[in-house]
Design a protein around this motif. Sequence first.
Motif, PDB file in Angstrom:
ATOM      1  N   GLU A  15       0.844  -1.202   0.000  1.00  0.00           N
ATOM      2  CA  GLU A  15       0.000   0.000   0.000  1.00  0.00           C
ATOM      3  C   GLU A  15       0.878   1.250   0.000  1.00  0.00           C
ATOM      4  O   GLU A  15       1.885   1.316   0.711  1.00  0.00           O
ATOM      5  N   GLU A  16       0.479   2.234  -0.794  1.00  0.00           N
ATOM      6  CA  GLU A  16       1.206   3.495  -0.896  1.00  0.00           C
ATOM      7  C   GLU A  16       0.237   4.665  -0.780  1.00  0.00           C
ATOM      8  O   GLU A  16      -0.935   4.552  -1.156  1.00  0.00           O
ATOM      9  N   LEU A  17       0.755   5.766  -0.282  1.00  0.00           N
ATOM     10  CA  LEU A  17      -0.019   6.996  -0.217  1.00  0.00           C
ATOM     11  C   LEU A  17       0.110   7.698  -1.571  1.00  0.00           C
ATOM     12  O   LEU A  17       1.192   8.115  -1.968  1.00  0.00           O
ATOM     13  N   ILE A  18      -1.025   7.844  -2.295  1.00  0.00           N
ATOM     14  CA  ILE A  18      -0.945   8.347  -3.672  1.00  0.00           C
ATOM     15  C   ILE A  18      -1.458   9.778  -3.821  1.00  0.00           C
ATOM     16  O   ILE A  18      -1.179  10.429  -4.837  1.00  0.00           O
ATOM     17  N   ALA A  19      -2.211  10.298  -2.849  1.00  0.00           N
ATOM     18  CA  ALA A  19      -2.748  11.653  -3.002  1.00  0.00           C
ATOM     19  C   ALA A  19      -3.138  12.219  -1.647  1.00  0.00           C
ATOM     20  O   ALA A  19      -3.630  11.497  -0.776  1.00  0.00           O
ATOM     21  N   VAL A  20      -2.917  13.515  -1.499  1.00  0.00           N
ATOM     22  CA  VAL A  20      -3.374  14.272  -0.335  1.00  0.00           C
ATOM     23  C   VAL A  20      -3.935  15.588  -0.863  1.00  0.00           C
ATOM     24  O   VAL A  20      -3.253  16.303  -1.598  1.00  0.00           O
ATOM     25  N   LYS A  21      -5.179  15.909  -0.509  1.00  0.00           N
ATOM     26  CA  LYS A  21      -5.841  17.114  -1.023  1.00  0.00           C
ATOM     27  C   LYS A  21      -6.441  17.916   0.128  1.00  0.00           C
ATOM     28  O   LYS A  21      -6.740  17.397   1.200  1.00  0.00           O
ATOM     29  N   LEU A  22      -6.637  19.217  -0.142  1.00  0.00           N
ATOM     30  CA  LEU A  22      -7.336  20.094   0.791  1.00  0.00           C
ATOM     31  C   LEU A  22      -8.826  20.031   0.511  1.00  0.00           C
ATOM     32  O   LEU A  22      -9.250  19.967  -0.653  1.00  0.00           O
ATOM     33  N   CYS A  23      -9.657  20.047   1.563  1.00  0.00           N
ATOM     34  CA  CYS A  23     -11.104  19.991   1.376  1.00  0.00           C
ATOM     35  C   CYS A  23     -11.812  20.648   2.545  1.00  0.00           C
ATOM     36  O   CYS A  23     -11.208  20.904   3.594  1.00  0.00           O
ATOM     37  N   VAL A  24     -13.108  20.927   2.344  1.00  0.00           N
ATOM     38  CA  VAL A  24     -14.001  21.381   3.413  1.00  0.00           C
ATOM     39  C   VAL A  24     -15.162  20.400   3.492  1.00  0.00           C
ATOM     40  O   VAL A  24     -15.327  19.532   2.627  1.00  0.00           O
ATOM     41  N   GLU A  25     -16.006  20.550   4.504  1.00  0.00           N
ATOM     42  CA  GLU A  25     -17.034  19.549   4.759  1.00  0.00           C
ATOM     43  C   GLU A  25     -18.088  19.471   3.661  1.00  0.00           C
ATOM     44  O   GLU A  25     -18.697  18.425   3.443  1.00  0.00           O
ATOM     45  N   LYS A  26     -18.326  20.562   2.960  1.00  0.00           N
ATOM     46  CA  LYS A  26     -19.380  20.556   1.930  1.00  0.00           C
ATOM     47  C   LYS A  26     -18.906  19.927   0.611  1.00  0.00           C
ATOM     48  O   LYS A  26     -19.712  19.753  -0.309  1.00  0.00           O
ATOM     49  N   ASP A  27     -17.623  19.588   0.499  1.00  0.00           N
ATOM     50  CA  ASP A  27     -17.070  19.080  -0.754  1.00  0.00           C
ATOM     51  C   ASP A  27     -17.419  17.611  -0.978  1.00  0.00           C
ATOM     52  O   ASP A  27     -17.867  16.896  -0.073  1.00  0.00           O
ATOM     53  N   ASP A  28     -17.187  17.185  -2.222  1.00  0.00           N
ATOM     54  CA  ASP A  28     -17.272  15.769  -2.600  1.00  0.00           C
ATOM     55  C   ASP A  28     -15.876  15.251  -2.899  1.00  0.00           C
ATOM     56  O   ASP A  28     -15.002  16.000  -3.359  1.00  0.00           O
ATOM     57  N   VAL A  29     -15.668  13.956  -2.648  1.00  0.00           N
ATOM     58  CA  VAL A  29     -14.392  13.292  -2.936  1.00  0.00           C
ATOM     59  C   VAL A  29     -14.581  12.366  -4.134  1.00  0.00           C
ATOM     60  O   VAL A  29     -15.588  11.643  -4.215  1.00  0.00           O
ATOM     61  N   MET A  30     -13.628  12.403  -5.066  1.00  0.00           N
ATOM     62  CA  MET A  30     -13.653  11.487  -6.207  1.00  0.00           C
ATOM     63  C   MET A  30     -12.344  10.714  -6.260  1.00  0.00           C
ATOM     64  O   MET A  30     -11.260  11.309  -6.179  1.00  0.00           O
ATOM     65  N   LEU A  31     -12.449   9.400  -6.397  1.00  0.00           N
ATOM     66  CA  LEU A  31     -11.296   8.529  -6.547  1.00  0.00           C
ATOM     67  C   LEU A  31     -11.291   7.961  -7.965  1.00  0.00           C
ATOM     68  O   LEU A  31     -12.356   7.581  -8.494  1.00  0.00           O
ATOM     69  N   PHE A  32     -10.117   7.894  -8.584  1.00  0.00           N
ATOM     70  CA  PHE A  32      -9.971   7.386  -9.947  1.00  0.00           C
ATOM     71  C   PHE A  32      -8.987   6.217  -9.945  1.00  0.00           C
ATOM     72  O   PHE A  32      -7.960   6.258  -9.256  1.00  0.00           O
ATOM     73  N   THR A  33      -9.298   5.196 -10.753  1.00  0.00           N
ATOM     74  CA  THR A  33      -8.444   4.018 -10.815  1.00  0.00           C
ATOM     75  C   THR A  33      -7.730   3.937 -12.159  1.00  0.00           C
ATOM     76  O   THR A  33      -8.074   4.627 -13.119  1.00  0.00           O
ATOM     77  N   LYS A  34      -6.753   3.063 -12.219  1.00  0.00           N
ATOM     78  CA  LYS A  34      -5.956   2.882 -13.423  1.00  0.00           C
ATOM     79  C   LYS A  34      -6.800   2.371 -14.586  1.00  0.00           C
ATOM     80  O   LYS A  34      -6.570   2.721 -15.757  1.00  0.00           O
ATOM     81  N   LYS A  35      -7.802   1.556 -14.309  1.00  0.00           N
ATOM     82  CA  LYS A  35      -8.630   0.966 -15.357  1.00  0.00           C
ATOM     83  C   LYS A  35      -9.808   1.847 -15.758  1.00  0.00           C
ATOM     84  O   LYS A  35     -10.722   1.368 -16.446  1.00  0.00           O
ATOM     85  N   GLY A  36      -9.818   3.109 -15.321  1.00  0.00           N
ATOM     86  CA  GLY A  36     -10.844   4.043 -15.767  1.00  0.00           C
ATOM     87  C   GLY A  36     -12.103   4.064 -14.950  1.00  0.00           C
ATOM     88  O   GLY A  36     -13.116   4.614 -15.392  1.00  0.00           O
ATOM     89  N   LEU A  37     -12.112   3.513 -13.755  1.00  0.00           N
ATOM     90  CA  LEU A  37     -13.268   3.586 -12.859  1.00  0.00           C
ATOM     91  C   LEU A  37     -13.107   4.740 -11.885  1.00  0.00           C
ATOM     92  O   LEU A  37     -11.995   5.223 -11.634  1.00  0.00           O
ATOM     93  N   CYS A  38     -14.235   5.153 -11.306  1.00  0.00           N
ATOM     94  CA  CYS A  38     -14.196   6.236 -10.317  1.00  0.00           C
ATOM     95  C   CYS A  38     -15.343   6.069  -9.349  1.00  0.00           C
ATOM     96  O   CYS A  38     -16.307   5.341  -9.603  1.00  0.00           O
ATOM     97  N   ASN A  39     -15.248   6.765  -8.235  1.00  0.00           N
ATOM     98  CA  ASN A  39     -16.315   6.785  -7.237  1.00  0.00           C
ATOM     99  C   ASN A  39     -16.368   8.174  -6.618  1.00  0.00           C
ATOM    100  O   ASN A  39     -15.325   8.772  -6.331  1.00  0.00           O
ATOM    101  N   ARG A  40     -17.588   8.671  -6.437  1.00  0.00           N
ATOM    102  CA  ARG A  40     -17.783  10.025  -5.891  1.00  0.00           C
ATOM    103  C   ARG A  40     -18.680   9.947  -4.670  1.00  0.00           C
ATOM    104  O   ARG A  40     -19.757   9.336  -4.714  1.00  0.00           O
ATOM    105  N   PHE A  41     -18.264  10.559  -3.566  1.00  0.00           N
ATOM    106  CA  PHE A  41     -19.058  10.549  -2.335  1.00  0.00           C
ATOM    107  C   PHE A  41     -18.784  11.826  -1.555  1.00  0.00           C
ATOM    108  O   PHE A  41     -17.771  12.501  -1.765  1.00  0.00           O
ATOM    109  N   LYS A  42     -19.695  12.152  -0.650  1.00  0.00           N
ATOM    110  CA  LYS A  42     -19.619  13.394   0.119  1.00  0.00           C
ATOM    111  C   LYS A  42     -18.629  13.253   1.273  1.00  0.00           C
ATOM    112  O   LYS A  42     -18.519  12.193   1.887  1.00  0.00           O
ATOM    113  N   VAL A  43     -17.944  14.350   1.575  1.00  0.00           N
ATOM    114  CA  VAL A  43     -16.947  14.343   2.647  1.00  0.00           C
ATOM    115  C   VAL A  43     -17.600  14.167   4.002  1.00  0.00           C
ATOM    116  O   VAL A  43     -17.250  13.286   4.792  1.00  0.00           O
ATOM    117  N   VAL A  44     -18.583  15.020   4.313  1.00  0.00           N
ATOM    118  CA  VAL A  44     -19.131  15.089   5.665  1.00  0.00           C
ATOM    119  C   VAL A  44     -19.915  13.830   6.030  1.00  0.00           C
ATOM    120  O   VAL A  44     -19.939  13.425   7.192  1.00  0.00           O
TER     121      VAL A  44
END
Length: 627
Positions: free
Chosen positions: A405-434
């Motif tokens: 396991e490796e740390l691949i990203a660190v981002k700044l955010c606030v509670e109202k934001d959404d988080v999106m994760l992207f994979t090598k094979k072109g998949l993604c997932n979006r969910f709310k921070v709070v």
Amino acid sequence: MIEKIAELVRDKTIEGISDLRDESNREGVRVVIELKKDVNAEVILNKLYRHSQLQVSFGYNMLALIHGRPEQLSLKAMLQYFVDFREEVVNRRTKYLLARAREKSHVLLGFSVAVANLDPVIELVRAAKDRSDAREQLLSRTWDGSMVAVYIKLVEGNTDVVSIDGEYRLSEIQANAILDLRLHRLTGLEREKILRDLDDIAKDIQEYLDILASRERILLIIKEELNAIKEAFPSPRRTLIEDALTKFELDDLIQREEMVITVSLGGYIKRVPLSTYRAQRRGGKGRSAMTIKDEDVVCDVIIANTHSHVLFFSTLGKVYQMKAYNLPLATPQSKGRAMVNLLPLAANETISTVLVLPEATERDDQEIFLMFATNHGNVRRNKLEDFSNIPSNGKRAMKLEEDGEELIAVKLCVEKDDVMLFTKKGLCNRFKVVDNVRVFAGRESNGVRGLKLQPKDYVIGMTILNPGKVSVEERNAYLKMAKAVRQGVTDEPEIVEADENVETITISNERFEELRGSEEFILTVTEKGFGKRSSAYEYRTTNRGGVGFDSIITNVRNGGVVASFPVTEKDQIMLVTNSGQLIRCPITDIRITGRRTQGVIVFRIESGETVVSVSKIEESIEESQEE
């Protein structure tokens, strides 16, 4: 001073001075320093303060005797002891003046009693045998003191001196003063003068008593006396007392400038002024960003100000911090400097993520958090303060599993934001921070699952989105209208998926323009230089831990995903290949397509070459330059 400045310029300790002239004359000192074009005058001035005699600091020893003991004082303590001393002076002086006034008024009281009983006093003196006999008779008798009873109580400070019947006894001092009294003092005018003098001195005594009873009056007297000294000696100071720093931090000597920070997997790092790279159209060949070894590749390019705090997150889950100006300055073609000489990296440790912390002026009232993501799909949220003080040898940022396991990203955010994760094979997932990721108190946790990965897939990136206020029905209606507006522009068929069981509505043109103005676009770039822009409205919000959905179609033609992040119309991007080639182009050259498409060619790469890093250059960082 001028010779020292000239020496600093010759030795290149201070760069940016084009001319130095001495224009001093009998009217004063004047030195003119002319600067080269595009040089920060404030930085040059701070360097002159630090390295030349333009500003000289003198030390002083604030040692004083306090109650007979030597003590090292601060400026505030010294001033406070001076005020205390002045209070004591005013207090003792007032007591002294009060005692002298009461002595004088005591004699005047005797004169007043003698004048009020003039005939008996004259008769007593005429009948006395000698001076001693007259004094004894004056002391032995009681006299009428009702006329001066008010003065007697004030002067004597004792209400028992005068009896209820108004009788008063003279003291020996008063008796001697009466016997020494000359006859002309018994005239009508002189008697009135005695009463006036007694009235005036009684007022002085009352004033002294009021001063001694009030500390505020004493402090007011101190202020008045200091102002009187100031007016008596009005000559101006030859030196100035200013509220200014006597020491300059290194930040004060560094000019603010935007830099391109380039990091290679082999552990080399450098910074190059952003203005060095010219903008090009998409499809160009680019220019060299770094001269590297055949087995080394560039892994990251980031834009930062010279005064920015840059955090370096390593593959082992550690974090290091440096100011951007401490990174080695180099040319675009140079390979930079080995990071092992800048950061205490382990033998198997490389930098995987670089983050620039926002300055205080860039933060709003919302609390800012750090969102972590690993290649295994785990995420974690921490407060920004948890990483405000990082020692020179770094500290643990996130606990990682031992199975790669490796740390691949660190981002700044606030509670109202959404988080999106992207994979090598072109998949993604979006969910709310709070709603999905709680705030972790420590740095030892591995976080929670953000995306359930397929076999041989891994997370390559994370981005933060502002969801805005839009319903699912409005989103679907807007996507259909936006597709119709762009119809005929794109050569590739677009697929816009609408949520099932959601009623389709019609939105007004005003609402359409409002959504269009707040629309974000996700840029996705693949290994073989293909890329596309898709509306963020097409990426629906789900819950963390899901398997995700398609963000781009990946195949042999375009390769796996390298980067995905939000962009605007005014942004530019920088792409770097594993051979060190770099291209910078405006984002408008990449067309807008649907979420499930392959994209267009952004960077024409050579055979065997792949894109390894993509960075965004915002308009606020650098305006468009001439080609």
